[in-house]
Design a protein around this motif. Structure first.
Motif, PDB file in Angstrom:
ATOM      1  N   SER A 147       0.843  -1.201   0.000  1.00  0.00           N
ATOM      2  CA  SER A 147       0.000   0.000   0.000  1.00  0.00           C
ATOM      3  C   SER A 147       0.873   1.242   0.000  1.00  0.00           C
ATOM      4  N   GLY A 148       0.575   2.133  -0.914  1.00  0.00           N
ATOM      5  CA  GLY A 148       1.308   3.397  -0.962  1.00  0.00           C
ATOM      6  C   GLY A 148       2.619   3.334  -1.730  1.00  0.00           C
ATOM      7  N   ALA A 149       3.087   2.123  -2.067  1.00  0.00           N
ATOM      8  CA  ALA A 149       4.360   2.011  -2.808  1.00  0.00           C
ATOM      9  C   ALA A 149       4.131   2.344  -4.285  1.00  0.00           C
ATOM     10  N   THR A 150       5.224   2.452  -5.023  1.00  0.00           N
ATOM     11  CA  THR A 150       5.117   2.784  -6.456  1.00  0.00           C
ATOM     12  C   THR A 150       5.252   1.510  -7.286  1.00  0.00           C
ATOM     13  N   LEU A 151       4.257   1.298  -8.134  1.00  0.00           N
ATOM     14  CA  LEU A 151       4.265   0.134  -9.025  1.00  0.00           C
ATOM     15  C   LEU A 151       4.526   0.597 -10.451  1.00  0.00           C
ATOM     16  N   GLY A 152       5.509   0.003 -11.102  1.00  0.00           N
ATOM     17  CA  GLY A 152       5.783   0.298 -12.514  1.00  0.00           C
ATOM     18  C   GLY A 152       5.293  -0.867 -13.361  1.00  0.00           C
ATOM     19  N   ILE A 153       4.377  -0.574 -14.272  1.00  0.00           N
ATOM     20  CA  ILE A 153       3.821  -1.639 -15.111  1.00  0.00           C
ATOM     21  C   ILE A 153       4.442  -1.513 -16.506  1.00  0.00           C
ATOM     22  N   ILE A 154       5.152  -2.536 -16.920  1.00  0.00           N
ATOM     23  CA  ILE A 154       5.739  -2.506 -18.269  1.00  0.00           C
ATOM     24  C   ILE A 154       4.851  -3.363 -19.159  1.00  0.00           C
ATOM     25  N   GLY A 155       4.133  -2.722 -20.069  1.00  0.00           N
ATOM     26  CA  GLY A 155       3.143  -3.414 -20.903  1.00  0.00           C
ATOM     27  C   GLY A 155       1.757  -3.093 -20.372  1.00  0.00           C
ATOM     28  N   MET A 156       1.090  -2.132 -21.023  1.00  0.00           N
ATOM     29  CA  MET A 156      -0.235  -1.717 -20.522  1.00  0.00           C
ATOM     30  C   MET A 156      -1.307  -2.143 -21.525  1.00  0.00           C
ATOM     31  N   GLY A 157      -1.310  -3.441 -21.841  1.00  0.00           N
ATOM     32  CA  GLY A 157      -2.410  -3.998 -22.625  1.00  0.00           C
ATOM     33  C   GLY A 157      -3.561  -4.303 -21.676  1.00  0.00           C
ATOM     34  N   ARG A 158      -4.389  -5.265 -22.068  1.00  0.00           N
ATOM     35  CA  ARG A 158      -5.561  -5.574 -21.227  1.00  0.00           C
ATOM     36  C   ARG A 158      -5.157  -6.031 -19.835  1.00  0.00           C
ATOM     37  N   ILE A 159      -4.148  -6.940 -19.768  1.00  0.00           N
ATOM     38  CA  ILE A 159      -3.776  -7.485 -18.452  1.00  0.00           C
ATOM     39  C   ILE A 159      -3.064  -6.418 -17.611  1.00  0.00           C
ATOM     40  N   ARG A 166      -6.270  -3.026 -10.032  1.00  0.00           N
ATOM     41  CA  ARG A 166      -6.122  -3.660  -8.716  1.00  0.00           C
ATOM     42  C   ARG A 166      -5.189  -2.838  -7.832  1.00  0.00           C
ATOM     43  N   ALA A 167      -4.090  -2.360  -8.419  1.00  0.00           N
ATOM     44  CA  ALA A 167      -3.100  -1.603  -7.643  1.00  0.00           C
ATOM     45  C   ALA A 167      -3.707  -0.305  -7.109  1.00  0.00           C
ATOM     46  N   GLN A 168      -4.657   0.236  -7.869  1.00  0.00           N
ATOM     47  CA  GLN A 168      -5.340   1.460  -7.411  1.00  0.00           C
ATOM     48  C   GLN A 168      -6.042   1.196  -6.087  1.00  0.00           C
ATOM     49  N   GLY A 169      -6.610  -0.009  -5.983  1.00  0.00           N
ATOM     50  CA  GLY A 169      -7.275  -0.397  -4.729  1.00  0.00           C
ATOM     51  C   GLY A 169      -6.297  -0.465  -3.562  1.00  0.00           C
ATOM     52  N   PHE A 170      -5.026  -0.673  -3.862  1.00  0.00           N
ATOM     53  CA  PHE A 170      -3.997  -0.717  -2.814  1.00  0.00           C
ATOM     54  C   PHE A 170      -3.340   0.658  -2.624  1.00  0.00           C
ATOM     55  N   GLU A 171      -3.971   1.674  -3.206  1.00  0.00           N
ATOM     56  CA  GLU A 171      -3.475   3.049  -3.092  1.00  0.00           C
ATOM     57  C   GLU A 171      -2.019   3.181  -3.535  1.00  0.00           C
ATOM     58  N   MET A 172      -1.664   2.405  -4.561  1.00  0.00           N
ATOM     59  CA  MET A 172      -0.281   2.484  -5.058  1.00  0.00           C
ATOM     60  C   MET A 172      -0.153   3.668  -6.020  1.00  0.00           C
ATOM     61  N   LYS A 173       1.073   4.174  -6.129  1.00  0.00           N
ATOM     62  CA  LYS A 173       1.350   5.153  -7.200  1.00  0.00           C
ATOM     63  C   LYS A 173       1.677   4.300  -8.419  1.00  0.00           C
ATOM     64  N   ILE A 174       1.006   4.609  -9.520  1.00  0.00           N
ATOM     65  CA  ILE A 174       1.151   3.712 -10.665  1.00  0.00           C
ATOM     66  C   ILE A 174       1.833   4.423 -11.834  1.00  0.00           C
ATOM     67  N   LEU A 175       2.932   3.823 -12.285  1.00  0.00           N
ATOM     68  CA  LEU A 175       3.619   4.302 -13.492  1.00  0.00           C
ATOM     69  C   LEU A 175       3.455   3.220 -14.547  1.00  0.00           C
ATOM     70  N   TYR A 176       3.438   3.616 -15.814  1.00  0.00           N
ATOM     71  CA  TYR A 176       3.435   2.571 -16.837  1.00  0.00           C
ATOM     72  C   TYR A 176       4.250   2.981 -18.044  1.00  0.00           C
TER      73      TYR A 176
END
Ligand SMILES: O=C(O)C(=O)CO
Length: 324
Positions: A147-159, A166-176
């Motif tokens: 919670s609150g950590a930064t998640l980097g998503i490499i590949g922003m297709g459907r999955i 889901r990460a939004q629900g964990f209040e993560m900072k999301i980069l892609y």
């Protein structure tokens, strides 16, 4: 009337765990397992109209294609078709289809599961409960916040997008990072920030999750240079394909503590041979490619595979044909 035959990997084998999904296929088709096919190839080859394949379980090469004169379609259970030589299959007049959409939730869920299991030492905790071989208060069990950590998503297709939700629900900072930027309203809906350069994402993320297809562009996308850009406290999660990561570089980065941890649903080969260095490193979780493995997803996947095969056999354009 005699039902058309399908050659099915894994599903057909007596007592196999996929046997429970066979009835929805058997309403329309006779299942020929690969084992049965090997024994009675002469008798069965002409009857096979479709092949159902999961992963690398069957090598659909020139020899096999030559031996199946009435084959119409190869249906892949799952989305990734990197294990299929589509131009070769098409050159025999055979279509290739897959089952996108259906696998998205299960695969995204597993990505979150790997992140949580790694960050919160869930497997170490389980091992302690089983054999009490560690000191309960040892730092082995001291995890890190998701919670609150930064998640980097490499590949922003459907999955990848499902992971972001889901990460939004964990209040993560999301980069892609993705070949194509998503429209602004889609970014805003999940609170994701686009990083044009993968380097920026690698430097800023606490968790980096790989959700790209395997292609010549993504082959060993993450090597020693990229791992060195990650935070020393960073965790790499891979739910795409093993070959997206240079595994030797990953072992080296983990051994030298260039990054803290890795959680992998996919490797090369699968499964890893006993004694592989990744299997004995602390802070590494390795699964045997379980992304889509839920009863609900498999049931839907098999039903979709049947729909696709029926359409192809009736001469209609089958849904989800993969074109190269
Ligand atoms: O659908 C696929 O191709 C997968 O490998 C999911 O893990």
């Amino acid at each position: 009337m005699e039902k058309p035959c399908i050659l099915a990997t894994r599903l057909g084998s007596a007592g196999g765990i996929y046997q429970c999904f066979a009835p929805s296929i058997e309403k329309h088709f006779t299942i020929i397992s690969t084992e049965e096919f090997e024994l009675k190839e002469q008798e069965l080859a002409g009857k096979i109209r479709a092949v159902f394949v999961w992963g690398h379980a069957l090598n659909i090469d020139r020899n096999l294609l030559q031996s199946l004169p009435n084959l119409i379609v190869v249906v892949n259970g799952g989305v990734g078709v990197d294990h299929l030589d589509i131009p070769l299959i098409n050159s025999f007049g055979v279509k290739v289809c897959n089952t996108p959409h259906i696998v998205d939730n299960a695969t995204a869920d597993l990505g979150m599961g790997l992140m949580l299991a790694s960050a919160r030492k869930i497997l170490d905790g389980h091992m302690f409960s089983v054999d009490h071989s560690m000191d309960y208060l040892s730092e082995t069990f001291m995890g890190n916040d998701v919670s609150g950590a930064t998640l980097g998503i490499i590949g922003m297709g459907r999955i990848g997008y499902k992971v972001a939700k889901r990460a939004q629900g964990f209040e993560m900072k999301i980069l892609y990072h993705n070949r194509n930027r998503r429209p602004e309203e889609q970014e805003q809906a999940v609170g994701a920030t686009y990083c044009e350069k993968m380097e920026d994402l690698l430097k800023r993320s606490d968790f980096v999750i790989l959700v790209v297809n395997l292609s010549p562009q993504t082959h060993k996308l993450i090597g020693s240079k990229e791992l060195a850009m990650m935070k020393p406290t960073g965790t790499l999660i891979n739910i795409s394909r093993g070959l997206v990561v240079d595994q030797d570089a990953l072992v080296d980065a983990l051994q030298r503590k260039i990054i803290r941890a890795a959680a992998l649903d996919v490797t090369y080969p699968e499964p890893l041979p006993r004694g592989h260095p990744l299997l004995s490193l602390p802070n590494v979780i390795v699964l045997p490619h379980l992304g889509t493995h839920t009863v609900e997803t498999y049931r839907l996947m098999v039903e979709r595979m049947v729909t696709i095969a029926l359409a192809a056999l009736s001469g209609d354009a089958p849904p989800d044909e993969v074109k190269v």
